[in-house]
Design a protein around this motif. Structure first.
Motif, PDB file in Angstrom:
ATOM      1  N   CYS A   1      -2.550  -5.278   3.566  1.00 24.39           N
ATOM      2  CA  CYS A   1      -1.309  -5.404   2.800  1.00 24.39           C
ATOM      3  C   CYS A   1      -0.165  -5.991   3.624  1.00 24.39           C
ATOM      4  N   ASP A   2       0.931  -6.336   2.930  1.00 23.63           N
ATOM      5  CA  ASP A   2       2.139  -6.844   3.593  1.00 23.63           C
ATOM      6  C   ASP A   2       2.981  -5.690   4.137  1.00 23.63           C
ATOM      7  N   ARG A   3       2.919  -4.564   3.421  1.00 25.24           N
ATOM      8  CA  ARG A   3       3.780  -3.430   3.768  1.00 25.24           C
ATOM      9  C   ARG A   3       3.058  -2.151   3.378  1.00 25.24           C
ATOM     10  N   VAL A   4       3.272  -1.099   4.160  1.00 22.63           N
ATOM     11  CA  VAL A   4       2.706   0.209   3.817  1.00 22.63           C
ATOM     12  C   VAL A   4       3.861   1.200   3.698  1.00 22.63           C
TER      13      VAL A   4
ATOM     14  N   ALA B   1       0.858  -1.191   0.000  1.00 21.56           N
ATOM     15  CA  ALA B   1       0.000   0.000   0.000  1.00 21.56           C
ATOM     16  C   ALA B   1       0.889   1.233   0.000  1.00 21.56           C
ATOM     17  N   ILE B   2       0.466   2.256  -0.735  1.00 18.29           N
ATOM     18  CA  ILE B   2       1.152   3.558  -0.722  1.00 18.29           C
ATOM     19  C   ILE B   2       0.179   4.565  -0.133  1.00 18.29           C
ATOM     20  N   MET B   3       0.591   5.233   0.946  1.00 15.56           N
ATOM     21  CA  MET B   3      -0.277   6.190   1.640  1.00 15.56           C
ATOM     22  C   MET B   3       0.436   7.528   1.807  1.00 15.56           C
ATOM     23  N   GLY B   4      -0.356   8.573   2.002  1.00 16.94           N
ATOM     24  CA  GLY B   4       0.188   9.900   2.256  1.00 16.94           C
ATOM     25  C   GLY B   4      -0.920  10.923   2.142  1.00 16.94           C
ATOM     26  N   PRO B   5      -0.695  12.138   2.631  1.00 19.33           N
ATOM     27  CA  PRO B   5      -1.721  13.178   2.555  1.00 19.33           C
ATOM     28  C   PRO B   5      -2.055  13.522   1.105  1.00 19.33           C
ATOM     29  N   SER B   6      -3.165  14.224   0.894  1.00 15.86           N
ATOM     30  CA  SER B   6      -3.511  14.714  -0.443  1.00 15.86           C
ATOM     31  C   SER B   6      -2.355  15.565  -0.966  1.00 15.86           C
TER      32      SER B   6
END
Length: 257
Positions: A209-212, A36-41
């Motif tokens: 997910c396995d990793r973020v 997964a790829i996460m972050g603010p707008s």
């Protein structure tokens, strides 16, 4: 060798004001990993996904997919790489309204001139595993959002891609349908060793997910790996998001069901 290598990638958009969307970001993804790829707008998540998908090219640095450098390919070779190595799942499904679900699913195979028997075999197998067998003759406007996303997942899988790229795949679904789609992706990842890269703002989705990987202002911020219990992984995702701040929403009310 990793299935995907992103090395010191920078993306700059020129305009009245030069905007650096991604800055010297490096990332490896192993075969069979669910990332997964996460972050603010505005953190560069979609820009990164667009570069991995070869829709956009980096300003500097390099990307390699199974040892192939997309930057060295012609337009025709790029189209082939995209069609054969990559599967796409979007928030808005992107189904063609005038086609039946079956016709939507086999679009990638018709573009590559597969024979009819092979297409039929693959559609039947996927429809069975995704619970779409009774819906194949219907059109997209006759089904629910969850069924539409399952159809889009079938289309992404039909040509057996090396990497599945998902951009907010549960963004337009209610919590029940979201869970259904996430369990489906998780199952595909585990049973078929499918490599999945998913951009999401949803910590519940990321907990499958396995990793973020967390990015902020186009740069690496943090990464965490799953634990034995999804509940504790989910809590750690929330902890990093609260450190990230800026457009990740109010996390205090989120609970893992």
């Amino acid at each position: 060798m990793p299935i995907l290598e992103v090395k010191d990638v920078t993306k700059v958009y020129e305009g009245k004001v030069t905007h650096r969307a991604i800055s010297q970001l490096s990332l490896d993804v192993e075969k069979g990993e669910f990332l997964a790829i996460m972050g603010p707008s505005g953190s560069g998540k979609t820009t990164l996904l667009n570069m991995i998908s070869t829709i956009d090219a980096p300003t500097a640095g390099e990307i390699m997919i199974e040892g192939i450098r997309p930057a060295t390919l012609t337009k025709m070779e790029l189209a082939h790489l995209r069609r054969r190595k990559l599967g796409f799942i979007f928030q808005d499904f992107h189904l063609l309204q005038m086609l039946t679900l079956e016709e939507n699913i086999i679009v990638p195979l018709t573009l590559d001139h597969y024979d009819v028997d092979e297409m039929q075999k693959r559609v039947t197998a996927l429809a069975n595993s995704l619970g779409l067998t009774d819906l194949l003759t219907k059109r997209p406007n006759e089904i629910s959002g969850g069924q539409a996303q399952r159809t889009a997942i079938a289309r992404a899988l039909i040509h057996r891609p090396s990497i599945i790229l998902a951009d907010e795949p549960t963004g337009n679904l209610d919590s029940h349908m979201s869970r259904e789609v996430l369990e489906l992706l998780s199952n595909i990842n585990q049973t078929q060793q499918a490599t999945i890269i998913m951009v999401t703002h949803d910590p519940i989705a990321a907990s499958y997910c396995d990793r973020v990987l967390f990015i902020k202002d186009g740069q690496f911020f943090n990464e965490i790996y799953k634990d034995e219990r999804r509940q504790t992984f989910f809590q750690r995702i929330l902890n990093v998001l609260s450190l990230l701040g800026g457009g990740v929403g109010d996390l205090s009310s989120i609970r893992l069901s």
